[in-house]
Write an enzyme that holds these catalytic residues in place. Structure first.
Site, PDB file in Angstrom:
ATOM      1  N   HIS A 140      -9.102  12.465   3.512  1.00 39.85           N
ATOM      2  CA  HIS A 140     -10.023  11.372   3.187  1.00 39.85           C
ATOM      3  C   HIS A 140      -9.261  10.316   2.394  1.00 39.85           C
ATOM      4  CE1 HIS A 140     -13.661   9.228   2.171  1.00 39.85           C
ATOM      5  NE2 HIS A 140     -13.377   9.321   0.880  1.00 39.85           N
ATOM      6  N   GLY A 155      -8.606   8.664  -3.646  1.00 35.61           N
ATOM      7  CA  GLY A 155      -9.496   8.520  -4.796  1.00 35.61           C
ATOM      8  C   GLY A 155     -10.886   9.003  -4.446  1.00 35.61           C
ATOM      9  N   GLY A 158     -16.316   5.940  -3.434  1.00 35.31           N
ATOM     10  CA  GLY A 158     -16.890   4.832  -4.192  1.00 35.31           C
ATOM     11  C   GLY A 158     -15.958   4.207  -5.204  1.00 35.31           C
ATOM     12  N   LYS A 161     -11.482   2.199  -2.514  1.00 41.92           N
ATOM     13  CA  LYS A 161     -10.337   2.278  -1.599  1.00 41.92           C
ATOM     14  C   LYS A 161     -10.441   1.250  -0.479  1.00 41.92           C
ATOM     15  CE  LYS A 161     -11.023   6.628  -0.672  1.00 41.92           C
ATOM     16  NZ  LYS A 161     -12.165   6.889  -1.584  1.00 41.92           N
ATOM     17  N   ASP A 179     -11.182   5.551   5.741  1.00 43.02           N
ATOM     18  CA  ASP A 179     -12.043   6.719   5.527  1.00 43.02           C
ATOM     19  C   ASP A 179     -11.366   8.038   5.885  1.00 43.02           C
ATOM     20  OD1 ASP A 179     -14.492   7.883   4.644  1.00 43.02           O
ATOM     21  OD2 ASP A 179     -14.961   8.288   6.737  1.00 43.02           O
ATOM     22  N   GLU A 203     -15.594   0.376   6.573  1.00 42.17           N
ATOM     23  CA  GLU A 203     -16.909   0.316   5.949  1.00 42.17           C
ATOM     24  C   GLU A 203     -16.790  -0.283   4.550  1.00 42.17           C
ATOM     25  OE1 GLU A 203     -20.321   3.170   3.951  1.00 42.17           O
ATOM     26  OE2 GLU A 203     -18.679   4.085   5.083  1.00 42.17           O
ATOM     27  N   ARG A 244       4.081   3.877 -18.309  1.00 33.86           N
ATOM     28  CA  ARG A 244       4.299   2.463 -18.588  1.00 33.86           C
ATOM     29  C   ARG A 244       5.748   2.035 -18.329  1.00 33.86           C
ATOM     30  NH1 ARG A 244       1.715   1.009 -24.322  1.00 33.86           N
ATOM     31  NH2 ARG A 244       2.287  -1.064 -23.557  1.00 33.86           N
TER      32      ARG A 244
END
Length: 312
Positions: A140, A155, A158, A161, A179, A203, A244
């Site tokens: 996914h 991730g 929602g 991505k 997706d 989507e 960092r």
């Protein structure tokens, strides 16, 4: 279960001309990406004959057969076709001997032809066969080509991505899959592509389904891409120490291979698409042998040495 593919799938993928099709072609399986050039077998030497491989009659084999009498040619071909071979391919668009066609019909052997040269056909066959028998999985995420490298966005659902990928597309990069990404290990690389059903579609919550090829042109999409970098998108965690400097190299294992991985925290106001572009450029520099973090570290160490010399 041993990996394999069928002669029928080979015909479809490489668009081979069918001269004769075996009644069992749908179930005739190939288990190797290697072929056999039956020169020795056509002269009658069958010791250690690799009959289970696809048999390729190139220019050399064709020329030998062409110099034989019809009777001798028919005898040699019948002896060859009696073996349990999965199929025969005649390359370079060479003519099909009447005796060869008669023999394959009698022995119920698939006979195919291609206009490609022998070397090109064998190369195409190897690539197709290797992919068919490779390790496969699905994941996914969203796969994008950025500056020629494959970037896999991962991730939680929602997290953004697809929106990030759409931003990258508007900046001139290419969508491979949204997706669901079908991944395949080919030798020491991981390739990703979209399921055929959802290819080029995306989507976007609040908007719906988008056809990226229609909206942005054929240059905005790609069928498959090697995965070079994984970007893990996550919500910003104030308690987490994010990298960092870039000294630590992090990898994710996919189908047994290590893929460079970067975690990018999502926060309002951050230009994630631009950060991904920079991360990709930075990976390209590392592949070329330049590491910005290491270069800065070297400069700092050099400056410390200079100060120590000055104090002595």
């Amino acid at each position: 279960m041993t990996k394999h593919f069928t002669v029928e799938s080979l015909i479809k993928e490489l668009r081979l001309e069918v001269i004769n099709i075996s009644t069992n072609a749908r179930n005739t399986k190939l288990y190797t990406s290697e072929v056999n050039r039956p020169g020795l077998q056509l002269v009658g030497f069958f010791e250690k004959f690799l009959a289970s491989r696809l048999q390729v009659i190139g220019n050399a084999e064709w020329q030998y057969l062409n110099e034989l009498s019809k009777e001798e040619r028919s005898k040699k071909l019948l002896e060859f076709a009696k073996k349990p071979i999965p199929g025969i391919v005649v390359t370079a668009g060479n003519d099909i001997f009447e005796e060869l066609e008669a023999v394959v019909i009698e022995m119920d052997v698939t006979l195919l032809r291609t206009e490609d040269t022998t070397s090109k056909f064998i190369n195409d066959f190897y690539n197709f066969a290797s992919k068919q028998m490779a390790l496969k999985d699905s994941i996914h995420g969203v796969l994008i080509e950025v500056y020629g490298l494959g970037v896999l966005l991962l991730g939680n659902s929602g997290i953004g991505k697809s929106e990030t990928a759409l931003d990258l597309v508007t900046r001139g990069h290419k969508l491979v899959s949204d997706d669901v990404v079908e991944i395949t290990r080919v030798n020491d690389t991981i390739e990703g592509e979209s399921p055929e059903l959802t290819r080029h579609f995306m989507e976007i919550r609040g908007v719906g389904i988008l056809d990226i090829e229609r909206l942005y042109g054929v240059g905005s999409v790609k069928q498959f891409q090697e995965i070079d970098l994984i970007i893990e998108l996550e919500n910003w965690d104030l308690d987490k120490n994010y990298d960092r400097l870039g000294f630590d190299e992090t990898y994710s294992v996919i189908l047994g291979l290590n893929i460079p991985t970067i975690a990018i925290p999502m926060k309002p106001g951050r230009n994630i698409a631009m950060i991904i572009e920079v991360a990709t450029r930075n990976l390209i520099q590392k592949k070329l042998g330049y590491n910005a973090a290491q270069e800065l570290n070297n400069r700092v160490l050099e400056k410390i040495k200079e100060r120590k010399k000055g104090s002595n």
